[in-house]
Design a protein around this motif. Structure first.
Motif: not given
Length: 108
Positions: A82, A86, A1, A78
């Protein structure tokens, strides 16, 4: 990300109403919730809910699917995972027990 994407998602979640909407959609799982159900559950007027859902959608955290005359909203798991990844990707210098699912407690 990317950093910019994470910043946009965190800004969207930084509002109390949007965080409540997102948490409700996470609890609903992959089946999602109809807009009317969300409004009723959180006691929000339709226009207010629409504004907040638009912001969550623009941040990539929520998906919408038409269902007849209603719209079903779902958390984008998702994207959520993510964002969590991150935020924790370099936690505790990558120690095996650290990060999501582990107990992160860096020494003081």
């Amino acid at each position: 990300m990317e950093h910019k994407t994470a910043t946009h998602a965190l800004a969207a979640l930084g509002h109390a109403t949007r965080l409540s909407v997102f948490r409700l959609l996470v609890q609903a799982g992959r089946g999602g919730r109809l807009a009317g159900e969300i409004a009723t559950e959180l006691g929000l007027p339709g226009a207010t809910l629409s504004f907040h859902l638009k912001e969550l959608s623009a941040a990539g955290l929520v998906n919408a699917e038409p269902r007849g005359r209603s719209i079903c909203y779902r958390a984008d798991f998702e994207a959520m995972n993510g964002l969590i990844g991150y935020l924790t990707e370099n936690c505790c210098a990558g120690e095996a027990d650290c990060g999501p699912g582990g107990q992160c407690a860096p020494p003081r």
